[in-house]
Motif scaffolding. Structure first.
Motif, PDB file in Angstrom:
ATOM      1  N   LYS A  56       0.811  -1.219   0.000  1.00 19.15           N
ATOM      2  CA  LYS A  56       0.000   0.000   0.000  1.00 19.15           C
ATOM      3  C   LYS A  56       0.843   1.267   0.000  1.00 19.15           C
ATOM      4  O   LYS A  56       0.428   2.279  -0.575  1.00 19.15           O
ATOM      5  CB  LYS A  56      -0.975  -0.005   1.172  1.00 19.15           C
ATOM      6  CG  LYS A  56      -0.373  -0.091   2.550  1.00 19.15           C
ATOM      7  CD  LYS A  56      -1.488  -0.252   3.588  1.00 19.15           C
ATOM      8  CE  LYS A  56      -0.952  -0.377   5.001  1.00 19.15           C
ATOM      9  NZ  LYS A  56      -2.029  -0.626   5.981  1.00 19.15           N
ATOM     10  N   TYR A  57       2.034   1.249   0.593  1.00 16.11           N
ATOM     11  CA  TYR A  57       2.849   2.450   0.643  1.00 16.11           C
ATOM     12  C   TYR A  57       3.833   2.564  -0.520  1.00 16.11           C
ATOM     13  O   TYR A  57       4.120   3.664  -0.997  1.00 16.11           O
ATOM     14  CB  TYR A  57       3.645   2.503   1.952  1.00 16.11           C
ATOM     15  CG  TYR A  57       2.797   2.619   3.188  1.00 16.11           C
ATOM     16  CD1 TYR A  57       1.683   3.451   3.235  1.00 16.11           C
ATOM     17  CD2 TYR A  57       3.106   1.882   4.335  1.00 16.11           C
ATOM     18  CE1 TYR A  57       0.901   3.543   4.377  1.00 16.11           C
ATOM     19  CE2 TYR A  57       2.333   1.969   5.484  1.00 16.11           C
ATOM     20  CZ  TYR A  57       1.224   2.806   5.492  1.00 16.11           C
ATOM     21  OH  TYR A  57       0.466   2.896   6.634  1.00 16.11           O
ATOM     22  N   PRO A  75      -2.000   9.320  -4.591  1.00 17.57           N
ATOM     23  CA  PRO A  75      -3.168   9.139  -5.457  1.00 17.57           C
ATOM     24  C   PRO A  75      -2.873   8.402  -6.766  1.00 17.57           C
ATOM     25  O   PRO A  75      -3.756   8.222  -7.587  1.00 17.57           O
ATOM     26  CB  PRO A  75      -3.589  10.580  -5.745  1.00 17.57           C
ATOM     27  CG  PRO A  75      -2.282  11.309  -5.820  1.00 17.57           C
ATOM     28  CD  PRO A  75      -1.383  10.659  -4.790  1.00 17.57           C
ATOM     29  N   GLY A  76      -1.600   7.969  -6.954  1.00 19.00           N
ATOM     30  CA  GLY A  76      -1.247   7.307  -8.203  1.00 19.00           C
ATOM     31  C   GLY A  76      -1.992   6.012  -8.432  1.00 19.00           C
ATOM     32  O   GLY A  76      -2.090   5.542  -9.575  1.00 19.00           O
ATOM     33  N   ASN A  77      -2.549   5.427  -7.348  1.00 20.80           N
ATOM     34  CA  ASN A  77      -3.281   4.173  -7.491  1.00 20.80           C
ATOM     35  C   ASN A  77      -4.511   4.314  -8.381  1.00 20.80           C
ATOM     36  O   ASN A  77      -5.039   3.321  -8.874  1.00 20.80           O
ATOM     37  CB  ASN A  77      -3.682   3.631  -6.116  1.00 20.80           C
ATOM     38  CG  ASN A  77      -4.411   4.650  -5.245  1.00 20.80           C
ATOM     39  OD1 ASN A  77      -4.322   5.843  -5.451  1.00 20.80           O
ATOM     40  ND2 ASN A  77      -5.125   4.165  -4.249  1.00 20.80           N
ATOM     41  N   TYR A  78      -4.970   5.542  -8.614  1.00 20.89           N
ATOM     42  CA  TYR A  78      -6.127   5.750  -9.486  1.00 20.89           C
ATOM     43  C   TYR A  78      -5.728   5.853 -10.960  1.00 20.89           C
ATOM     44  O   TYR A  78      -6.586   5.767 -11.838  1.00 20.89           O
ATOM     45  CB  TYR A  78      -6.885   7.018  -9.068  1.00 20.89           C
ATOM     46  CG  TYR A  78      -7.774   6.789  -7.868  1.00 20.89           C
ATOM     47  CD1 TYR A  78      -9.097   6.372  -8.012  1.00 20.89           C
ATOM     48  CD2 TYR A  78      -7.274   6.942  -6.586  1.00 20.89           C
ATOM     49  CE1 TYR A  78      -9.902   6.129  -6.923  1.00 20.89           C
ATOM     50  CE2 TYR A  78      -8.076   6.702  -5.475  1.00 20.89           C
ATOM     51  CZ  TYR A  78      -9.380   6.301  -5.652  1.00 20.89           C
ATOM     52  OH  TYR A  78     -10.168   6.057  -4.566  1.00 20.89           O
ATOM     53  N   LEU A  97     -11.061   4.889  -0.169  1.00 17.20           N
ATOM     54  CA  LEU A  97     -10.571   5.876  -1.140  1.00 17.20           C
ATOM     55  C   LEU A  97      -9.061   5.792  -1.309  1.00 17.20           C
ATOM     56  O   LEU A  97      -8.542   5.716  -2.425  1.00 17.20           O
ATOM     57  CB  LEU A  97     -10.966   7.284  -0.673  1.00 17.20           C
ATOM     58  CG  LEU A  97     -10.475   8.446  -1.550  1.00 17.20           C
ATOM     59  CD1 LEU A  97     -11.177   8.414  -2.903  1.00 17.20           C
ATOM     60  CD2 LEU A  97     -10.720   9.785  -0.852  1.00 17.20           C
ATOM     61  N   ILE A  98      -8.351   5.753  -0.194  1.00 18.12           N
ATOM     62  CA  ILE A  98      -6.892   5.776  -0.251  1.00 18.12           C
ATOM     63  C   ILE A  98      -6.327   4.430  -0.687  1.00 18.12           C
ATOM     64  O   ILE A  98      -5.317   4.367  -1.383  1.00 18.12           O
ATOM     65  CB  ILE A  98      -6.319   6.199   1.116  1.00 18.12           C
ATOM     66  CG1 ILE A  98      -6.692   7.654   1.419  1.00 18.12           C
ATOM     67  CG2 ILE A  98      -4.804   6.042   1.160  1.00 18.12           C
ATOM     68  CD1 ILE A  98      -6.243   8.119   2.780  1.00 18.12           C
ATOM     69  N   ARG A  99      -6.969   3.345  -0.311  1.00 20.19           N
ATOM     70  CA  ARG A  99      -6.429   2.011  -0.579  1.00 20.19           C
ATOM     71  C   ARG A  99      -6.965   1.377  -1.856  1.00 20.19           C
ATOM     72  O   ARG A  99      -6.748   0.197  -2.094  1.00 20.19           O
ATOM     73  CB  ARG A  99      -6.717   1.084   0.617  1.00 20.19           C
ATOM     74  CG  ARG A  99      -6.088   1.554   1.904  1.00 20.19           C
ATOM     75  CD  ARG A  99      -4.581   1.578   1.817  1.00 20.19           C
ATOM     76  NE  ARG A  99      -4.004   2.270   2.970  1.00 20.19           N
ATOM     77  CZ  ARG A  99      -3.081   3.187   2.891  1.00 20.19           C
ATOM     78  NH1 ARG A  99      -2.595   3.546   1.709  1.00 20.19           N
ATOM     79  NH2 ARG A  99      -2.616   3.758   3.972  1.00 20.19           N
ATOM     80  N   TYR A 100      -7.641   2.121  -2.688  1.00 19.72           N
ATOM     81  CA  TYR A 100      -8.130   1.601  -3.968  1.00 19.72           C
ATOM     82  C   TYR A 100      -6.970   1.009  -4.768  1.00 19.72           C
ATOM     83  O   TYR A 100      -5.860   1.548  -4.787  1.00 19.72           O
ATOM     84  CB  TYR A 100      -8.790   2.733  -4.763  1.00 19.72           C
ATOM     85  CG  TYR A 100      -9.083   2.383  -6.198  1.00 19.72           C
ATOM     86  CD1 TYR A 100     -10.214   1.652  -6.551  1.00 19.72           C
ATOM     87  CD2 TYR A 100      -8.209   2.763  -7.227  1.00 19.72           C
ATOM     88  CE1 TYR A 100     -10.476   1.321  -7.862  1.00 19.72           C
ATOM     89  CE2 TYR A 100      -8.461   2.435  -8.543  1.00 19.72           C
ATOM     90  CZ  TYR A 100      -9.596   1.716  -8.859  1.00 19.72           C
ATOM     91  OH  TYR A 100      -9.841   1.389 -10.166  1.00 19.72           O
ATOM     92  N   SER A 101      -7.229  -0.110  -5.440  1.00 18.88           N
ATOM     93  CA  SER A 101      -6.187  -0.747  -6.241  1.00 18.88           C
ATOM     94  C   SER A 101      -6.776  -1.335  -7.515  1.00 18.88           C
ATOM     95  O   SER A 101      -7.796  -2.028  -7.475  1.00 18.88           O
ATOM     96  CB  SER A 101      -5.496  -1.866  -5.443  1.00 18.88           C
ATOM     97  OG  SER A 101      -4.528  -2.534  -6.239  1.00 18.88           O
ATOM     98  N   LYS A 102      -6.112  -1.068  -8.625  1.00 14.03           N
ATOM     99  CA  LYS A 102      -6.445  -1.765  -9.863  1.00 14.03           C
ATOM    100  C   LYS A 102      -5.935  -3.206  -9.761  1.00 14.03           C
ATOM    101  O   LYS A 102      -5.048  -3.499  -8.955  1.00 14.03           O
ATOM    102  CB  LYS A 102      -5.793  -1.055 -11.058  1.00 14.03           C
ATOM    103  CG  LYS A 102      -6.323   0.352 -11.320  1.00 14.03           C
ATOM    104  CD  LYS A 102      -5.569   0.992 -12.477  1.00 14.03           C
ATOM    105  CE  LYS A 102      -6.069   2.415 -12.736  1.00 14.03           C
ATOM    106  NZ  LYS A 102      -7.443   2.423 -13.275  1.00 14.03           N
ATOM    107  N   PRO A 103      -6.475  -4.150 -10.561  1.00 18.31           N
ATOM    108  CA  PRO A 103      -5.998  -5.537 -10.501  1.00 18.31           C
ATOM    109  C   PRO A 103      -4.488  -5.622 -10.723  1.00 18.31           C
ATOM    110  O   PRO A 103      -3.925  -4.912 -11.557  1.00 18.31           O
ATOM    111  CB  PRO A 103      -6.774  -6.219 -11.632  1.00 18.31           C
ATOM    112  CG  PRO A 103      -8.030  -5.405 -11.770  1.00 18.31           C
ATOM    113  CD  PRO A 103      -7.602  -3.984 -11.505  1.00 18.31           C
ATOM    114  N   CYS A 104      -3.840  -6.505  -9.977  1.00 22.50           N
ATOM    115  CA  CYS A 104      -2.374  -6.572  -9.949  1.00 22.50           C
ATOM    116  C   CYS A 104      -1.888  -7.845 -10.651  1.00 22.50           C
ATOM    117  O   CYS A 104      -1.939  -8.943 -10.081  1.00 22.50           O
ATOM    118  CB  CYS A 104      -1.891  -6.532  -8.500  1.00 22.50           C
ATOM    119  SG  CYS A 104      -0.103  -6.428  -8.333  1.00 22.50           S
ATOM    120  N   ASP A 105      -1.393  -7.697 -11.879  1.00 23.93           N
ATOM    121  CA  ASP A 105      -0.974  -8.840 -12.677  1.00 23.93           C
ATOM    122  C   ASP A 105       0.283  -9.510 -12.130  1.00 23.93           C
ATOM    123  O   ASP A 105       0.375 -10.747 -12.086  1.00 23.93           O
ATOM    124  CB  ASP A 105      -0.732  -8.417 -14.126  1.00 23.93           C
ATOM    125  CG  ASP A 105      -1.998  -7.890 -14.790  1.00 23.93           C
ATOM    126  OD1 ASP A 105      -3.094  -8.251 -14.334  1.00 23.93           O
ATOM    127  OD2 ASP A 105      -1.891  -7.101 -15.758  1.00 23.93           O
TER     128      ASP A 105
END
Length: 264
Positions: free
Chosen positions: A195-196, A202-205, A237-245
């Motif tokens: 997560k860090y 905000p780059g996770n978006y 909101l902060i921990r949102y993640s796109k799928p991780c290949d």
């Protein structure tokens, strides 16, 4: 030389696949043979090469649990059973220990070789930000023959030790070793936080989680955990993640190729 690896599993939060995938990850990323131990009350589904240690009822457990209840950290110091001197009578050398919510992504030999004779942990992310010297408990190296005090001092006065550590096993472990001059931080690029370091706001978006170049262990403390990160996570909101290949590859696909689908 043999690399001694250890973890602990109790309750139902993590299934046997977490232990098996950790075993696969460490043996694929070490250049020496591996002895892999898991302390648990239920070894159903474990790969047959995993050596099982019974989960003990410690003589200090009642007092420790009473202090942890005050700290609202029930079960938070269960890992101290791993520090018992003589836990594996024929053990040669240190243990490299892992929590089950980590994924191995790179060579581990340097973690075993780092400043022999010392307890090794990564600097905790939150504690570092606050300017405090505390190790993070997801990855830890120790030698029961040299660091038996990590067990013995808690066993001697469990209520007091839990109070001093404020119910935190990682604070207890790292500060005990620091007090004796027997502590070293694992270099931060080697042990990273999903997560860090891999998926920060905000780059996770804007992009998928990234695997840092020199990461050997990725820690999934808090949320998302590994299955959540693989699928994509929308829990906050902060921990949102796109799928991780890359996580699917390192944690599932490589373990399946190594151990077979029955164990991974």
């Amino acid at each position: 030389m043999v690399a001694n690896i250890i973890c602990i599993k109790w309750g139902t939060l993590f299934g046997p696949e977490y232990v098996n995938r950790l075993y696969s990850g460490v043996r694929r990323n070490l250049s020496v043979p591996v002895r892999f131990f898991c302390m648990t009350e239920n070894s159903d589904g474990f790969h047959p090469d995993i050596e099982v240690l019974p989960l003990p009822v410690e003589p200090y457990q009642q007092q420790m649990n009473a202090a942890l209840a005050v700290a609202n950290r029930q079960g938070a110091m269960r890992k101290t059973s791993l520090f018992r001197p003589g836990l594996v009578p024929d053990l040669e050398g240190p243990f490299l220990g892992f929590d089950l919510d980590v994924v191995i992504t790179g060579p581990l030999d340097p973690l075993l070789a780092l400043e022999p004779g010392k307890v090794a942990m990564r600097h905790d992310w939150t504690e570092k930000r606050k300017g405090r010297p505390t190790g993070h408990g997801s990855v830890f190296r120790y030698d029961p023959k040299l660091h038996g005090y990590l067990y013995e001092e808690l066993a001697k006065d469990p209520y007091r030790e839990v109070e001093i550590a404020r119910g935190s096993e990682q604070r207890y472990t790292s500060h005990k070793a620091m007090d004796r001059g027997q502590f070293v931080y694992i270099p931060e690029p080697w042990v990273v936080s999903f997560k860090y370091d891999c998926n920060p706001f905000p780059g996770n978006y804007f992009h998928k989680p990234r695997l840092p170049e020199d990461a050997r262990v990725v820690c999934f403390h808090g949320h998302p955990k590994m299955p959540e990160a693989i699928a994509g996570y929308t829990g906050s909101l902060i921990r949102y993640s796109k799928p991780c290949d890359w996580l699917q590859e390192h944690w599932v696909e490589r373990a399946t190729a190594d151990l077979g689908p029955s164990y991974a």
